[in-house]
Design an enzyme around this catalytic site. Structure first.
Site, PDB file in Angstrom:
ATOM      1  N   ARG A  51      -7.195  23.944 -21.030  1.00  0.00           N
ATOM      2  CA  ARG A  51      -5.962  24.221 -20.299  1.00  0.00           C
ATOM      3  C   ARG A  51      -4.757  23.814 -21.139  1.00  0.00           C
ATOM      4  NH1 ARG A  51      -7.594  21.270 -14.743  1.00  0.00           N
ATOM      5  NH2 ARG A  51      -8.840  20.068 -16.205  1.00  0.00           N
ATOM      6  N   ASP A  53      -0.656  23.344 -21.111  1.00  0.00           N
ATOM      7  CA  ASP A  53       0.339  23.069 -20.083  1.00  0.00           C
ATOM      8  C   ASP A  53       1.416  24.149 -20.037  1.00  0.00           C
ATOM      9  OD1 ASP A  53      -0.917  20.698 -19.399  1.00  0.00           O
ATOM     10  OD2 ASP A  53       0.266  19.495 -20.799  1.00  0.00           O
ATOM     11  N   TYR A 111      -4.282  21.615 -33.018  1.00  0.00           N
ATOM     12  CA  TYR A 111      -2.953  21.859 -32.463  1.00  0.00           C
ATOM     13  C   TYR A 111      -1.895  21.640 -33.532  1.00  0.00           C
ATOM     14  CZ  TYR A 111      -4.246  22.066 -27.480  1.00  0.00           C
ATOM     15  OH  TYR A 111      -4.752  22.432 -26.257  1.00  0.00           O
ATOM     16  N   ARG A 199       1.443  15.785 -27.195  1.00  0.00           N
ATOM     17  CA  ARG A 199       2.882  15.642 -26.998  1.00  0.00           C
ATOM     18  C   ARG A 199       3.304  14.173 -26.937  1.00  0.00           C
ATOM     19  NH1 ARG A 199       3.665  19.093 -21.802  1.00  0.00           N
ATOM     20  NH2 ARG A 199       5.806  18.286 -21.976  1.00  0.00           N
TER      21      ARG A 199
END
Length: 266
Positions: A51, A53, A111, A199
């Site tokens: 998932r 965000d 990422y 993050r």
């Protein structure tokens, strides 16, 4: 009899509430299912590798779906791209190996986070980076990043309202580079990630980069297992899911063993 397909999709996450279906707004999963429903005139469920965000982008998210085997992968590729919005694009479709599950079979994810480190904002690329106007010391950030490597309990870097049974993750690799200044990229590769983990890590590294935290504070923050000890959560718009790795994929370049010395003689 249904057949399982494996596919990849890229998307700009700006106007979506994330990957997973949401009652209160659009999602990537819902858009893919709507496209498949138009093809088959019935609901076809889609499963994703993970998932992302709200506001997070993807270069190559992996997903799977089960459907009648009377449509070829290439026909799905063409049809879905003709039906999807312009900010979502299917990159590949193939028949899945037996037992394939896009989420359960993952062995790692990569990422990338993009920061514009400059006094002036960039109106053109503002949806794809975090504009941070204070000077950043990249060497201090690299020194701090080394403490993330290995297996740790990353509870201090986990967002609220999560459903993870464990916060232990293994970090393989972190790379911080400056490309065409003022762009700074932070790439992270791990077995899996917690909610908002990348993050929060980026926000913490930025705190180190302008002196609000010291590199040697990172082990203390990890050991605390307390979200309030880490830095801020970096904005979603700077984050990209680059790739999902599976057992049948070649390892990333940075994980391959060095080539043996050449045996060619002149």
């Amino acid at each position: 009899m249904s057949v399982r397909y494996r596919a990849t999709v890229s998307y700009e996450g700006t106007r979506y509430n994330g990957w997973q279906f949401q009652e209160n707004g659009p999602s990537i999963q819902a858009e893919l299912e709507k496209a498949l429903e138009k093809i088959h005139h019935k609901l076809i469920r889609v499963g994703g590798a993970g998932r992302t965000d709200a506001g997070v982008h993807a270069i190559a998210q992996t997903f799977h779906f089960d459907a009648p085997g009377n449509v070829t992968p290439y026909q799905y590729f063409r049809a879905m791209n003709s039906l999807l919005p312009d900010d979502i694009a299917v990159g590949s479709v193939a028949l899945a190996p037996e037992g394939f599950d896009s989420r359960r079979n993952t062995r790692g994810k990569l990422y990338r986070y993009v920061i514009r480190n400059h006094a002036a904002p960039d109106a053109v690329g503002q949806r794809f980076h975090w504009h941070f106007d204070r000077p950043l010391d990249l060497e201090r950030m690299r020194e701090a990043a080394r403490y993330f490597l290995g297996e740790h309990d990353f509870k201090s870097f986990q967002g609220a309202k999560h459903d993870n049974p464990t916060s232990i993750r293994k970090m393989f690799w972190i790379d911080i580079q400056q490309h065409n200044p003022p762009e700074v990229t932070i790439e992270v590769h791990a077995t899996a990630f917690l909610k908002q983990m990348v993050r929060v890590m980026v926000g913490t590294l930025v705190y180190v980069g302008y002196g609000k935290l010291q590199p040697e504070d990172i082990p203390k923050i990890i050991a605390a297992k307390d979200r309030t000890k880490a830095g801020p959560t970096a904005p979603a718009k700077g984050l990209f899911l680059v790739k999902v790795y599976y057992p049948d994929d070649p390892p990333p370049d940075f994980m391959r063993p060095p080539l043996p010395p050449s045996t060619v003689t002149e």
